[in-house]
Design a protein around this motif. Structure first.
Motif, PDB file in Angstrom:
ATOM      1  N   MET A  19       0.825  -1.213   0.000  1.00  8.69           N
ATOM      2  CA  MET A  19       0.000   0.000   0.000  1.00  8.69           C
ATOM      3  C   MET A  19       0.862   1.268   0.000  1.00  8.69           C
ATOM      4  SD  MET A  19      -3.026  -0.905  -0.307  1.00  8.69           S
ATOM      5  CE  MET A  19      -3.650  -2.559  -0.479  1.00  8.69           C
ATOM      6  N   ILE A  20       1.988   1.231   0.725  1.00  4.92           N
ATOM      7  CA  ILE A  20       2.912   2.380   0.732  1.00  4.92           C
ATOM      8  C   ILE A  20       3.444   2.631  -0.674  1.00  4.92           C
ATOM      9  CG2 ILE A  20       5.186   3.183   1.526  1.00  4.92           C
ATOM     10  CD1 ILE A  20       4.603   1.774   4.193  1.00  4.92           C
ATOM     11  N   THR A  21       3.817   1.549  -1.364  1.00  8.01           N
ATOM     12  CA  THR A  21       4.337   1.686  -2.729  1.00  8.01           C
ATOM     13  C   THR A  21       3.283   2.245  -3.674  1.00  8.01           C
ATOM     14  OG1 THR A  21       5.809  -0.202  -2.360  1.00  8.01           O
ATOM     15  CG2 THR A  21       5.416   0.433  -4.640  1.00  8.01           C
ATOM     16  N   VAL A  22       2.061   1.706  -3.593  1.00  9.50           N
ATOM     17  CA  VAL A  22       0.993   2.115  -4.511  1.00  9.50           C
ATOM     18  C   VAL A  22       0.603   3.572  -4.297  1.00  9.50           C
ATOM     19  CG1 VAL A  22      -1.426   1.701  -5.093  1.00  9.50           C
ATOM     20  CG2 VAL A  22       0.118  -0.227  -4.828  1.00  9.50           C
ATOM     21  N   THR A  23       0.597   4.017  -3.031  1.00 10.19           N
ATOM     22  CA  THR A  23       0.150   5.377  -2.727  1.00 10.19           C
ATOM     23  C   THR A  23       1.286   6.392  -2.676  1.00 10.19           C
ATOM     24  OG1 THR A  23       0.306   4.895  -0.353  1.00 10.19           O
ATOM     25  CG2 THR A  23      -1.835   4.555  -1.413  1.00 10.19           C
ATOM     26  N   SER A  24       2.519   5.969  -2.920  1.00  9.83           N
ATOM     27  CA  SER A  24       3.658   6.878  -2.822  1.00  9.83           C
ATOM     28  C   SER A  24       3.675   7.868  -3.988  1.00  9.83           C
ATOM     29  CB  SER A  24       4.960   6.075  -2.808  1.00  9.83           C
ATOM     30  OG  SER A  24       6.064   6.932  -2.832  1.00  9.83           O
ATOM     31  N   ASN A  25       4.164   9.091  -3.706  1.00  6.33           N
ATOM     32  CA  ASN A  25       4.259  10.099  -4.774  1.00  6.33           C
ATOM     33  C   ASN A  25       5.709  10.376  -5.179  1.00  6.33           C
ATOM     34  OD1 ASN A  25       5.108  11.374  -2.498  1.00  6.33           O
ATOM     35  ND2 ASN A  25       3.691  13.109  -2.647  1.00  6.33           N
ATOM     36  N   SER A  26       6.639   9.520  -4.751  1.00  9.93           N
ATOM     37  CA  SER A  26       8.045   9.646  -5.168  1.00  9.93           C
ATOM     38  C   SER A  26       8.656   8.257  -5.304  1.00  9.93           C
ATOM     39  CB  SER A  26       8.843  10.465  -4.144  1.00  9.93           C
ATOM     40  OG  SER A  26       8.988   9.730  -2.949  1.00  9.93           O
ATOM     41  N   SER A  91      15.225   9.128 -20.133  1.00 13.22           N
ATOM     42  CA  SER A  91      14.621   7.931 -20.724  1.00 13.22           C
ATOM     43  C   SER A  91      15.455   6.688 -20.403  1.00 13.22           C
ATOM     44  CB  SER A  91      14.485   8.094 -22.232  1.00 13.22           C
ATOM     45  OG  SER A  91      15.757   8.248 -22.827  1.00 13.22           O
ATOM     46  N   PHE A  92      16.797   6.856 -20.376  1.00 14.80           N
ATOM     47  CA  PHE A  92      17.669   5.724 -20.045  1.00 14.80           C
ATOM     48  C   PHE A  92      17.476   5.315 -18.588  1.00 14.80           C
ATOM     49  CE2 PHE A  92      21.823   4.119 -18.528  1.00 14.80           C
ATOM     50  CZ  PHE A  92      21.896   2.989 -19.330  1.00 14.80           C
ATOM     51  N   THR A  93      17.370   6.308 -17.698  1.00 19.23           N
ATOM     52  CA  THR A  93      17.139   6.022 -16.275  1.00 19.23           C
ATOM     53  C   THR A  93      15.785   5.352 -16.061  1.00 19.23           C
ATOM     54  OG1 THR A  93      18.372   8.061 -15.812  1.00 19.23           O
ATOM     55  CG2 THR A  93      17.234   7.028 -13.968  1.00 19.23           C
ATOM     56  N   SER A  94      14.772   5.824 -16.775  1.00 22.36           N
ATOM     57  CA  SER A  94      13.446   5.209 -16.677  1.00 22.36           C
ATOM     58  C   SER A  94      13.462   3.773 -17.192  1.00 22.36           C
ATOM     59  CB  SER A  94      12.423   6.026 -17.473  1.00 22.36           C
ATOM     60  OG  SER A  94      12.336   7.334 -16.976  1.00 22.36           O
ATOM     61  N   MET A  95      14.284   3.521 -18.210  1.00 23.90           N
ATOM     62  CA  MET A  95      14.402   2.164 -18.746  1.00 23.90           C
ATOM     63  C   MET A  95      15.037   1.225 -17.714  1.00 23.90           C
ATOM     64  SD  MET A  95      16.007   1.094 -22.421  1.00 23.90           S
ATOM     65  CE  MET A  95      15.080   2.376 -23.243  1.00 23.90           C
ATOM     66  N   ILE A  96      16.041   1.746 -16.979  1.00 28.05           N
ATOM     67  CA  ILE A  96      16.667   0.943 -15.926  1.00 28.05           C
ATOM     68  C   ILE A  96      15.657   0.644 -14.818  1.00 28.05           C
ATOM     69  CG2 ILE A  96      18.432   0.937 -14.122  1.00 28.05           C
ATOM     70  CD1 ILE A  96      20.199   2.561 -16.000  1.00 28.05           C
ATOM     71  N   ILE A  97      14.865   1.649 -14.451  1.00 25.55           N
ATOM     72  CA  ILE A  97      13.845   1.453 -13.417  1.00 25.55           C
ATOM     73  C   ILE A  97      12.834   0.397 -13.850  1.00 25.55           C
ATOM     74  CG2 ILE A  97      11.890   2.553 -12.250  1.00 25.55           C
ATOM     75  CD1 ILE A  97      13.498   5.114 -12.124  1.00 25.55           C
ATOM     76  N   MET A  98      12.395   0.468 -15.107  1.00 19.51           N
ATOM     77  CA  MET A  98      11.436  -0.526 -15.596  1.00 19.51           C
ATOM     78  C   MET A  98      12.051  -1.931 -15.597  1.00 19.51           C
ATOM     79  SD  MET A  98       9.164  -0.663 -19.059  1.00 19.51           S
ATOM     80  CE  MET A  98       8.010   0.547 -18.496  1.00 19.51           C
ATOM     81  N   ILE A 135       1.487  -6.758  -7.575  1.00 19.27           N
ATOM     82  CA  ILE A 135       0.680  -5.528  -7.604  1.00 19.27           C
ATOM     83  C   ILE A 135       1.564  -4.288  -7.623  1.00 19.27           C
ATOM     84  CG2 ILE A 135      -0.969  -4.125  -6.315  1.00 19.27           C
ATOM     85  CD1 ILE A 135      -2.244  -6.692  -5.314  1.00 19.27           C
ATOM     86  N   ALA A 136       2.503  -4.199  -6.673  1.00 19.29           N
ATOM     87  CA  ALA A 136       3.334  -2.989  -6.545  1.00 19.29           C
ATOM     88  C   ALA A 136       4.194  -2.730  -7.786  1.00 19.29           C
ATOM     89  CB  ALA A 136       4.196  -3.079  -5.286  1.00 19.29           C
ATOM     90  N   PRO A 137       4.952  -3.732  -8.305  1.00 16.48           N
ATOM     91  CA  PRO A 137       5.735  -3.463  -9.525  1.00 16.48           C
ATOM     92  C   PRO A 137       4.880  -3.076 -10.725  1.00 16.48           C
ATOM     93  CG  PRO A 137       6.527  -5.462  -8.467  1.00 16.48           C
ATOM     94  CD  PRO A 137       5.270  -5.073  -7.767  1.00 16.48           C
ATOM     95  N   LEU A 138       3.707  -3.715 -10.866  1.00 14.80           N
ATOM     96  CA  LEU A 138       2.845  -3.386 -12.002  1.00 14.80           C
ATOM     97  C   LEU A 138       2.298  -1.959 -11.895  1.00 14.80           C
ATOM     98  CD1 LEU A 138       0.921  -6.743 -12.456  1.00 14.80           C
ATOM     99  CD2 LEU A 138       2.242  -5.595 -14.223  1.00 14.80           C
ATOM    100  N   MET A 139       1.961  -1.530 -10.695  1.00 15.92           N
ATOM    101  CA  MET A 139       1.488  -0.159 -10.522  1.00 15.92           C
ATOM    102  C   MET A 139       2.587   0.850 -10.831  1.00 15.92           C
ATOM    103  SD  MET A 139      -1.680   0.137  -9.888  1.00 15.92           S
ATOM    104  CE  MET A 139      -1.692   1.844  -9.378  1.00 15.92           C
ATOM    105  N   LEU A 140       3.815   0.536 -10.424  1.00 19.64           N
ATOM    106  CA  LEU A 140       4.936   1.445 -10.702  1.00 19.64           C
ATOM    107  C   LEU A 140       5.247   1.490 -12.195  1.00 19.64           C
ATOM    108  CD1 LEU A 140       7.358   0.652  -7.730  1.00 19.64           C
ATOM    109  CD2 LEU A 140       5.861   2.630  -8.005  1.00 19.64           C
ATOM    110  N   ILE A 141       5.105   0.351 -12.874  1.00 17.04           N
ATOM    111  CA  ILE A 141       5.338   0.318 -14.323  1.00 17.04           C
ATOM    112  C   ILE A 141       4.321   1.192 -15.050  1.00 17.04           C
ATOM    113  CG2 ILE A 141       5.060  -1.219 -16.346  1.00 17.04           C
ATOM    114  CD1 ILE A 141       6.646  -3.309 -14.841  1.00 17.04           C
ATOM    115  N   SER A 142       3.103   1.279 -14.506  1.00 19.64           N
ATOM    116  CA  SER A 142       2.079   2.100 -15.156  1.00 19.64           C
ATOM    117  C   SER A 142       2.442   3.586 -15.145  1.00 19.64           C
ATOM    118  CB  SER A 142       0.724   1.889 -14.482  1.00 19.64           C
ATOM    119  OG  SER A 142       0.734   2.414 -13.162  1.00 19.64           O
ATOM    120  N   TYR A 143       3.357   3.993 -14.243  1.00 23.36           N
ATOM    121  CA  TYR A 143       3.778   5.395 -14.208  1.00 23.36           C
ATOM    122  C   TYR A 143       4.832   5.709 -15.265  1.00 23.36           C
ATOM    123  CZ  TYR A 143       1.709   4.995  -9.536  1.00 23.36           C
ATOM    124  OH  TYR A 143       0.857   4.754  -8.491  1.00 23.36           O
TER     125      TYR A 143
END
Length: 337
Positions: A19-26, A91-98, A135-143
């Protein structure tokens, strides 16, 4: 699990971490939620009756720690870029995060740890790993908005999940490769919309629960146990394999509905190449599910080499039968409304 107070505590903390991951804003807050989730899930994996659970928990910890380290490093880089105006390729950093998020949930091409780890888990832990922990990784990927990498992961996941399950005799590995295949469909539904992903994830979790609930009660871990176990109850045997086919997405069962919705949306978007690969992979998964069901329905093994007294009380029977009814006839019921 629910008779142990420490397990209930860790389960609660695991839910809070998600829930912390899903509702986090950073990204830093999301990383913190993922770490809380990880450190509470590892004690849940330990089981005195299962000798391989320690090895599985160590594999899980090492994999997730690697992904968390890279995620933390990438989130710090993004914070430096925003606060100090440092020139960084975002974009490269976002690719690493994904990539780290795909590694965390076991999507191809970062799936190698997932089937081996599943082999060492109890069925309830395996269910949590296949459903809640995604759930948490999929929600973060949606960002993140990196369509190319996500599309590559979708195609690889459906292919790996289909081909990997062909020669499996272990039910846990079979469910693991099925999960990887479904993960490809979930990622594609996430590219369409979050509501589509939520529908697919809900149906997949429900169907996975029915099968793992049955496997856990009867302590089934290999295919040959399936063929000879339910000789006294043909109804149980029939419903179990109907649930297998429903999970595979065979019409007219409930498991076909989320795939039908994704296929419809992809057709509207003219993504025929991706759709063809996904449908072909699903046909392969249906092939080995049908092969299992065909063997079980046609062959009779009257010689049991083992006898285990299993308690299957009325409450378990009623819950299983209700869930199975919705699994088999759910599509008809939905079409009525």
């Amino acid at each position: 699990m629910f008779n142990n107070s420490s397990k209930i505590l860790f389960l609660t903390i695991m839910i809070i971490g998600t829930m912390i991951t899903v509702t986090s804003n950073s990204w830093l807050g999301a990383w913190m939620g993922l770490e809380i989730n990880l450190l509470s899930f590892i004690p849940l994996l330990s089981d005195n009756n299962n000798l391989t659970s320690t090895e599985a928990s160590l594999k899980y910890f090492l994999t997730q720690a690697l992904a968390s380290t890279v995620l933390l490093f990438s989130s710090i880089i993004l914070m430096l870029k925003n606060n100090m105006n440092i020139e960084i390729n975002e974009s490269f950093t976002s690719m690493i995060i994904m990539s780290t998020l795909l590694l965390k949930m076991g999507a191809a091409p970062f799936h190698f740890w997932f089937p081996n780890m599943m082999e060492g888990l109890t069925w309830m832990n395996a269910l949590m790993l296949m459903t809640w922990q995604k759930i948490a990784p999929l929600m973060l990927i949606s960002y993140l908005d990196i369509k190319n990498l996500l599309l590559i992961s979708v195609i690889l996941s459906v292919i790996v999940g289909a081909i990997g399950g062909l020669n499996q005799t272990s039910l846990r590995k079979l469910m693991a490769f099925s999960s990887i295949n479904h993960l490809g469909w979930m990622l594609m539904s996430l590219m369409i919309s979050e509501s589509m992903w939520l529908i697919y994830f809900t149906f997949y979790s429900f169907l996975s629960f029915i099968l793992t609930f049955m496997f856990n009660i009867f302590k089934l871990f290999h295919l040959n146990q399936l063929f000879s176990w339910f000789m006294n109850s043909k109804v149980l045997k029939f419903t179990l394999f109907m649930n297998f086919l429903s999970l595979g997405g065979l019409p007219p069962f409930l498991g076909f509905l989320p795939k039908w919705l994704v296929i419809q949306e992809l057709t509207f978007c003219n993504q025929y190449f991706t759709l063809t690969i996904m449908m072909m992979s699903t046909l392969i998964t249906l092939f080995f599910y049908l092969r299992i069901c065909y063997s079980a329905f046609m062959l009779n093994y009257y010689e049991n080499n083992w006898t285990i007294n299993t308690q299957f009380n009325n409450m378990n029977t009623n819950l299983y039968m209700i869930c199975t009814f919705f699994s088999i006839f759910g599509l008809f019921l939905i079409s009525l409304f």
